[in-house]
Enzyme design. Sequence first.
Site, PDB file in Angstrom:
ATOM      1  N   HIS A 178      -2.843  -2.945  -6.222  1.00 47.60           N
ATOM      2  CA  HIS A 178      -3.273  -2.634  -4.793  1.00 47.60           C
ATOM      3  C   HIS A 178      -4.768  -2.427  -4.912  1.00 47.60           C
ATOM      4  O   HIS A 178      -4.970  -1.755  -5.173  1.00 47.60           O
ATOM      5  CB  HIS A 178      -2.697  -0.865  -4.422  1.00 47.60           C
ATOM      6  CG  HIS A 178      -2.734  -0.878  -3.011  1.00 47.60           C
ATOM      7  ND1 HIS A 178      -2.907   0.725  -2.902  1.00 47.60           N
ATOM      8  CD2 HIS A 178      -2.691  -1.556  -2.389  1.00 47.60           C
ATOM      9  CE1 HIS A 178      -3.311   0.981  -1.407  1.00 47.60           C
ATOM     10  NE2 HIS A 178      -3.498  -0.208  -0.961  1.00 47.60           N
ATOM     11  N   SER A 221       0.517  -1.604   0.160  1.00 47.68           N
ATOM     12  CA  SER A 221       0.113   0.376   0.254  1.00 47.68           C
ATOM     13  C   SER A 221       1.078   1.024  -0.245  1.00 47.68           C
ATOM     14  O   SER A 221       0.103   2.266  -0.110  1.00 47.68           O
ATOM     15  CB  SER A 221      -0.700  -0.180   1.118  1.00 47.68           C
ATOM     16  OG  SER A 221      -0.108  -0.313   2.462  1.00 47.68           O
ATOM     17  N   ASN A 260      -3.750   6.356  -0.727  1.00 44.95           N
ATOM     18  CA  ASN A 260      -3.154   6.457   0.636  1.00 44.95           C
ATOM     19  C   ASN A 260      -2.381   7.409   0.770  1.00 44.95           C
ATOM     20  O   ASN A 260      -2.071   8.429   2.166  1.00 44.95           O
ATOM     21  CB  ASN A 260      -2.668   5.138   0.962  1.00 44.95           C
ATOM     22  CG  ASN A 260      -3.401   3.941   1.397  1.00 44.95           C
ATOM     23  OD1 ASN A 260      -3.956   4.283   1.498  1.00 44.95           O
ATOM     24  ND2 ASN A 260      -2.565   2.562   1.218  1.00 44.95           N
ATOM     25  N   GLU A 292      -5.605   0.141  -7.616  1.00 46.82           N
ATOM     26  CA  GLU A 292      -4.469   0.894  -7.979  1.00 46.82           C
ATOM     27  C   GLU A 292      -3.166  -0.023  -8.736  1.00 46.82           C
ATOM     28  O   GLU A 292      -2.552  -1.278  -8.122  1.00 46.82           O
ATOM     29  CB  GLU A 292      -4.007   1.382  -7.037  1.00 46.82           C
ATOM     30  CG  GLU A 292      -4.560   2.894  -6.425  1.00 46.82           C
ATOM     31  CD  GLU A 292      -3.454   3.062  -4.973  1.00 46.82           C
ATOM     32  OE1 GLU A 292      -3.733   4.485  -5.447  1.00 46.82           O
ATOM     33  OE2 GLU A 292      -2.520   2.606  -4.669  1.00 46.82           O
TER      34      GLU A 292
END
Length: 282
Positions: free
Chosen positions: A140, A119, A190, A152
């Site tokens: 991800h 992540s 993130n 992602e």
Amino acid sequence: MNIQTLGIIGAGQMGNGIAQVCATAGIKVVMCDINAAAVQRGIDTVSANLDRLIKKDKLLAADKQPIIDRIHGTTDLGALAQSDFIVEAATENLELKKNILKDIDALAKPGAIIATNTSSISITRLAATVSRPQQFVGMHFFNPVPVMALVEVIRGIQTSDETYAATEALARRVGKTPIAVKNSPGFVVNRVLVPMINEAAFVLQEGLAKAEEIDSGMQLGANHPIGPLALADLIGLDTCLAVMEVLYREFNDPKYRPAPLLREMVDAGYLGRKAKRGFYTY
């Protein structure tokens, strides 16, 4: 690329979620973890998730067992050798991931793509661990994997166009919406999300409001479906801290300094839902 068998390292909440969506899409899955109990917990979680879908009339009862049957749980890393695509879904720890990736690289067949579900850690740095960096990519998924629509797809500097295209196609095949992301600490989601969670921890630490009030404020005032502290509990406070430490280290910017309260809670083992205690008690 015709992906018939997919290998997964890690049977935890991310690994078993990836196994579920892939098996549901008709892909054979080999899910590997370090001990049999962890593997069984992963399969039991998939079974329970499917039961919930059946109760909500989102899955036919007759379709459950074929999905479970497509998932082979094992503690033998060698069982991944014939996988067309292998996803590393271990804990967010650089050295641990590098060691796992070296082991995967040594046994994976020549044409296999190796992906990481990290992540926040650099895809370029992880790709340098393997002998086939052009066949390495970030994939991800988001937690909970069966529910969240986004993936992602992150290119390291070494990732080939063919590897990226195959990974994007796999994401769509398992019912997800991929977004193309360049390699950068925290990637896109993130990079935005976890600093917000970290700031919520600062607000709680400073006594500006209680956890429930902070979360209600963001739900009612920013139209978020879940408050940042409850979301941190769902993600795992250890994962949130790991992401903040990557951002802080890689950008060398004090705005990414982890909240002391977040660090202290992780030290205490208050990791969120998986530990039955985080910002809330479960």
